[in-house]
Design a protein around this motif. Structure first.
Motif, mmCIF file in Angstrom:
data_model
loop_
_atom_site.group_PDB
_atom_site.id
_atom_site.type_symbol
_atom_site.label_atom_id
_atom_site.label_comp_id
_atom_site.label_asym_id
_atom_site.label_seq_id
_atom_site.Cartn_x
_atom_site.Cartn_y
_atom_site.Cartn_z
ATOM 1 N N MET A 1 112.332 24.759 -9.389
ATOM 2 C CA MET A 1 111.952 23.562 -8.788
ATOM 3 C C MET A 1 110.379 23.074 -8.721
ATOM 4 N N ALA A 2 109.703 24.361 -9.117
ATOM 5 C CA ALA A 2 108.248 24.165 -9.343
ATOM 6 C C ALA A 2 107.982 23.388 -10.468
ATOM 7 N N TYR A 3 108.791 23.349 -11.683
ATOM 8 C CA TYR A 3 108.742 22.558 -12.608
ATOM 9 C C TYR A 3 108.853 20.881 -12.275
ATOM 10 N N PHE A 4 109.843 20.715 -11.520
ATOM 11 C CA PHE A 4 110.041 19.374 -11.090
ATOM 12 C C PHE A 4 108.692 18.801 -10.067
ATOM 13 N N GLY A 5 108.210 19.538 -9.269
ATOM 14 C CA GLY A 5 107.139 19.380 -8.718
ATOM 15 C C GLY A 5 105.800 19.025 -9.850
ATOM 16 N N THR A 6 105.673 19.926 -10.719
ATOM 17 C CA THR A 6 104.733 19.681 -11.642
ATOM 18 C C THR A 6 104.770 18.373 -12.351
ATOM 19 N N ILE A 7 106.076 18.102 -12.837
ATOM 20 C CA ILE A 7 106.346 16.901 -13.535
ATOM 21 C C ILE A 7 105.928 15.651 -12.806
ATOM 22 N N ILE A 8 106.278 15.555 -11.333
ATOM 23 C CA ILE A 8 106.051 14.469 -10.534
ATOM 24 C C ILE A 8 104.469 14.458 -10.472
ATOM 25 N N ALA A 9 103.886 15.495 -10.368
ATOM 26 C CA ALA A 9 102.252 15.482 -10.218
ATOM 27 C C ALA A 9 101.817 14.956 -11.451
ATOM 28 N N VAL A 10 102.139 15.063 -12.456
ATOM 29 C CA VAL A 10 101.471 14.755 -13.843
ATOM 30 C C VAL A 10 101.927 13.451 -14.011
ATOM 31 N N LEU A 11 103.152 12.941 -13.638
ATOM 32 C CA LEU A 11 103.515 11.311 -13.833
ATOM 33 C C LEU A 11 102.810 10.555 -12.930
ATOM 34 N N SER A 12 102.561 11.156 -11.745
ATOM 35 C CA SER A 12 101.708 10.226 -10.917
ATOM 36 C C SER A 12 100.268 10.242 -10.874
ATOM 37 N N THR A 13 99.434 11.143 -11.835
ATOM 38 C CA THR A 13 98.370 11.322 -11.838
ATOM 39 C C THR A 13 97.997 10.481 -13.346
ATOM 40 N N VAL A 14 98.849 10.394 -14.341
ATOM 41 C CA VAL A 14 98.754 9.369 -15.347
ATOM 42 C C VAL A 14 99.886 8.590 -15.481
ATOM 43 N N PRO A 15 99.600 7.385 -14.461
ATOM 44 C CA PRO A 15 101.046 6.394 -14.311
ATOM 45 C C PRO A 15 101.106 5.502 -15.714
ATOM 46 N N PHE A 16 99.918 5.346 -16.535
ATOM 47 C CA PHE A 16 100.495 4.688 -17.710
ATOM 48 C C PHE A 16 101.492 5.625 -18.581
ATOM 49 N N LEU A 17 101.390 6.722 -18.616
ATOM 50 C CA LEU A 17 102.464 7.651 -19.226
ATOM 51 C C LEU A 17 103.775 7.430 -18.559
ATOM 52 N N THR A 18 103.708 7.266 -17.341
ATOM 53 C CA THR A 18 105.025 7.027 -16.585
ATOM 54 C C THR A 18 105.662 5.740 -16.908
ATOM 55 N N PHE A 19 104.602 4.676 -17.130
ATOM 56 C CA PHE A 19 105.133 3.019 -17.194
ATOM 57 C C PHE A 19 105.650 3.384 -18.611
ATOM 58 N N PHE A 20 105.262 4.081 -19.688
ATOM 59 C CA PHE A 20 105.649 3.883 -21.171
ATOM 60 C C PHE A 20 107.225 4.583 -21.218
ATOM 61 N N ILE A 21 107.269 5.751 -20.522
ATOM 62 C CA ILE A 21 108.276 6.640 -20.297
ATOM 63 C C ILE A 21 109.533 5.742 -19.848
ATOM 64 N N LEU A 22 109.010 4.846 -18.692
ATOM 65 C CA LEU A 22 110.211 4.228 -18.078
ATOM 66 C C LEU A 22 110.552 3.074 -18.971
ATOM 67 N N PHE A 23 109.654 2.442 -19.580
ATOM 68 C CA PHE A 23 109.899 1.459 -20.562
ATOM 69 C C PHE A 23 110.702 1.732 -21.553
ATOM 70 N N TRP A 24 110.308 2.946 -22.090
ATOM 71 C CA TRP A 24 111.410 3.467 -23.210
ATOM 72 C C TRP A 24 112.702 3.789 -22.758
ATOM 73 N N VAL A 25 112.818 4.381 -21.624
ATOM 74 C CA VAL A 25 114.443 4.850 -21.038
ATOM 75 C C VAL A 25 115.048 3.377 -20.775
ATOM 76 N N PHE A 26 114.545 2.673 -20.133
ATOM 77 C CA PHE A 26 114.874 1.147 -19.791
ATOM 78 C C PHE A 26 115.334 0.298 -21.100
ATOM 79 N N ARG A 27 114.558 0.484 -22.188
ATOM 80 C CA ARG A 27 114.722 -0.234 -23.529
ATOM 81 C C ARG A 27 115.937 0.366 -23.981
ATOM 82 N N LYS A 28 116.132 1.536 -24.049
ATOM 83 C CA LYS A 28 117.312 2.325 -24.699
ATOM 84 C C LYS A 28 118.591 1.875 -23.851
ATOM 85 N N TRP A 29 118.279 1.827 -22.431
ATOM 86 C CA TRP A 29 119.589 1.592 -21.548
ATOM 87 C C TRP A 29 120.073 0.048 -21.851
ATOM 88 N N THR A 30 118.963 -0.795 -21.565
ATOM 89 C CA THR A 30 119.291 -2.325 -21.447
ATOM 90 C C THR A 30 119.174 -3.083 -22.996
#
Length: 123
Positions: A1-30
């Motif tokens: 569970m600590a890993y999940f919290g760490t991942i959320i903290a990193v993604l919210s600290t660096v929102p551009f990284l989150t944007f590009f990860i989400l873009f990549w996931v949605f690009r693969k999906w759609t």
């Protein structure tokens, strides 16, 4: 569970990284770049909002939650007024989507301006 919290903290600290990860996931999906960009922007706007508020708290020692909510309400009212003046029918979901995506752009620019200031303050 600590890993999940760490991942959320990193993604919210660096929102551009989150944007590009989400873009990549949605690009693969759609398979559609424009739709993927819109969805990634929609979901990462919340992270940009929290990151900008945290940076403002760090730099200026203010937490503008109320001011942010007031700004959203004012922008929403302006967009609804423009819709009312231009069209006969007001489409609320279109106004919400426009304000949300406009806030993504403004929050991204604010993040890009606040991060160097925060880094220079820490030197």
């Amino acid at each position: 569970m600590a890993y999940f919290g760490t991942i959320i903290a990193v993604l919210s600290t660096v929102p551009f990284l989150t944007f590009f990860i989400l873009f990549w996931v949605f690009r693969k999906w759609t398979g559609q770049a424009s739709r993927s960009t819109k969805r990634a922007a929609d979901y990462s706007t919340v992270l940009f909002l929290f990151a900008d508020i945290a940076l403002l708290d760090y730099i200026f020692d203010i937490v503008p939650f109320g001011e942010t909510l007031l700004a959203y309400i004012i922008f929403f009212a302006i967009v609804l007024t423009i819709q009312w003046r231009r069209e006969e029918e007001i489409i609320i979901i279109r106004a919400v989507r426009f304000v949300w995506r406009l806030s993504f752009v403004m929050l991204s620019v604010a993040y890009l301006l606040l991060v160097p200031v925060a880094i220079l303050m820490n030197l």
